[in-house]
Design a protein around this motif. Sequence first.
Motif, PDB file in Angstrom:
ATOM      1  N   THR A  36      31.191  -7.705  27.092  1.00 17.08           N
ATOM      2  CA  THR A  36      30.002  -6.910  27.415  1.00 17.08           C
ATOM      3  C   THR A  36      28.875  -7.102  26.405  1.00 17.08           C
ATOM      4  OG1 THR A  36      30.961  -5.021  26.227  1.00 17.08           O
ATOM      5  CG2 THR A  36      31.323  -5.121  28.608  1.00 17.08           C
ATOM      6  N   ALA A  37      29.158  -7.624  25.233  1.00 13.91           N
ATOM      7  CA  ALA A  37      28.147  -7.748  24.176  1.00 13.91           C
ATOM      8  C   ALA A  37      27.252  -8.966  24.408  1.00 13.91           C
ATOM      9  CB  ALA A  37      28.820  -7.855  22.816  1.00 13.91           C
ATOM     10  N   SER A  38      26.091  -8.935  23.750  1.00  9.53           N
ATOM     11  CA  SER A  38      25.145 -10.045  23.808  1.00  9.53           C
ATOM     12  C   SER A  38      24.735 -10.420  22.386  1.00  9.53           C
ATOM     13  CB  SER A  38      23.905  -9.638  24.603  1.00  9.53           C
ATOM     14  OG  SER A  38      23.194  -8.619  23.903  1.00  9.53           O
ATOM     15  N   LEU A  39      23.978 -11.501  22.256  1.00  6.11           N
ATOM     16  CA  LEU A  39      23.486 -11.897  20.932  1.00  6.11           C
ATOM     17  C   LEU A  39      22.551 -10.838  20.361  1.00  6.11           C
ATOM     18  CD1 LEU A  39      22.865 -15.717  21.410  1.00  6.11           C
ATOM     19  CD2 LEU A  39      24.727 -14.574  20.197  1.00  6.11           C
ATOM     20  N   LYS A  40      21.892 -10.101  21.217  1.00  5.33           N
ATOM     21  CA  LYS A  40      21.021  -9.015  20.768  1.00  5.33           C
ATOM     22  C   LYS A  40      21.837  -7.985  19.985  1.00  5.33           C
ATOM     23  CE  LYS A  40      17.807  -5.503  22.563  1.00  5.33           C
ATOM     24  NZ  LYS A  40      18.578  -4.285  22.272  1.00  5.33           N
ATOM     25  N   ASP A  41      23.035  -7.699  20.473  1.00  5.61           N
ATOM     26  CA  ASP A  41      23.907  -6.744  19.772  1.00  5.61           C
ATOM     27  C   ASP A  41      24.280  -7.269  18.389  1.00  5.61           C
ATOM     28  OD1 ASP A  41      24.124  -4.854  21.958  1.00  5.61           O
ATOM     29  OD2 ASP A  41      25.384  -6.344  22.956  1.00  5.61           O
ATOM     30  N   VAL A  42      24.582  -8.560  18.300  1.00  7.63           N
ATOM     31  CA  VAL A  42      24.943  -9.169  17.013  1.00  7.63           C
ATOM     32  C   VAL A  42      23.753  -9.113  16.061  1.00  7.63           C
ATOM     33  CG1 VAL A  42      25.696 -11.277  15.849  1.00  7.63           C
ATOM     34  CG2 VAL A  42      26.668 -10.674  18.083  1.00  7.63           C
ATOM     35  N   ARG A  43      22.564  -9.439  16.569  1.00  7.68           N
ATOM     36  CA  ARG A  43      21.366  -9.415  15.725  1.00  7.68           C
ATOM     37  C   ARG A  43      21.076  -8.009  15.207  1.00  7.68           C
ATOM     38  NH1 ARG A  43      19.436 -13.475  19.376  1.00  7.68           N
ATOM     39  NH2 ARG A  43      18.571 -11.891  20.764  1.00  7.68           N
ATOM     40  N   GLU A  44      21.275  -7.022  16.051  1.00 10.86           N
ATOM     41  CA  GLU A  44      21.027  -5.637  15.629  1.00 10.86           C
ATOM     42  C   GLU A  44      21.965  -5.236  14.489  1.00 10.86           C
ATOM     43  OE1 GLU A  44      21.366  -3.298  19.153  1.00 10.86           O
ATOM     44  OE2 GLU A  44      19.344  -3.798  19.860  1.00 10.86           O
ATOM     45  N   ILE A  45      23.194  -5.715  14.543  1.00  8.59           N
ATOM     46  CA  ILE A  45      24.140  -5.429  13.458  1.00  8.59           C
ATOM     47  C   ILE A  45      23.731  -6.166  12.195  1.00  8.59           C
ATOM     48  CG2 ILE A  45      26.520  -5.818  12.681  1.00  8.59           C
ATOM     49  CD1 ILE A  45      27.400  -5.268  15.587  1.00  8.59           C
ATOM     50  N   ALA A  46      23.342  -7.434  12.340  1.00  6.70           N
ATOM     51  CA  ALA A  46      22.932  -8.230  11.177  1.00  6.70           C
ATOM     52  C   ALA A  46      21.701  -7.619  10.501  1.00  6.70           C
ATOM     53  CB  ALA A  46      22.647  -9.665  11.598  1.00  6.70           C
ATOM     54  N   ASP A  47      20.834  -7.015  11.286  1.00  5.35           N
ATOM     55  CA  ASP A  47      19.610  -6.410  10.735  1.00  5.35           C
ATOM     56  C   ASP A  47      19.907  -5.178   9.882  1.00  5.35           C
ATOM     57  OD1 ASP A  47      18.042  -8.318  11.907  1.00  5.35           O
ATOM     58  OD2 ASP A  47      17.506  -7.097  13.643  1.00  5.35           O
ATOM     59  N   LYS A  48      21.137  -4.661   9.963  1.00 10.67           N
ATOM     60  CA  LYS A  48      21.498  -3.467   9.196  1.00 10.67           C
ATOM     61  C   LYS A  48      22.088  -3.802   7.828  1.00 10.67           C
ATOM     62  CE  LYS A  48      22.447  -0.770  13.370  1.00 10.67           C
ATOM     63  NZ  LYS A  48      23.470  -0.037  14.165  1.00 10.67           N
TER      64      LYS A  48
END
Length: 201
Positions: free
Chosen positions: A74-86
Amino acid sequence: MNIPLAERLRPTRLDDIVGQTHLIGEGKILTNILKTGRIPNMIFYGPSGTGKTTVANICANAANRAFFKLNATTASLKDVREIADKISEHENGILLYLDEIQNFNKKQQQSLLEYLEDGRITLIASTTENPYYYIYDALLSRCSVFEFKHVPPEDIEKHIRKVAAEAYPSITLEDDAAKLIADSAAGDVRRALTMLEVAVS
């Protein structure tokens, strides 16, 4: 909230993991890795209910890192980027557990590389499929692969007897019932605990 028994009793120490004695225990590789406190990028490969998610949680705690979990179905690269931004919010770094990584296509898997290479994210990915067929080579070369195996029925039986005594002290778990649950679980500890919970209810 009706939290499943398997979730309520999820181990918080490697010593409490059922099975996986080829990886966990005195002198075994995952135990040794956790003792260092330096968690590498890893891929956990094996059937459901064998402890992959639980060990990922324990690894994050051992390294004192922020733990994030995504499911690649269900996840996308957007989800990964949002985590990396934290990353700036977590001075000890981030550990990302990516479940069912085989559902990320080649481009999505390639996009994970930049985060692994600059150290923003430590990745623990899990898959029920053979990673040497389903994981992109460049990503695979940056990870250590650990195979989780079906848990022997005798280990499951011992575990559910212990759980029954602690969680349901007013219930008697008969020998034949314990054996039936352990044999029917097909090496899946979570399935065994679910069957025990249903049987008690």
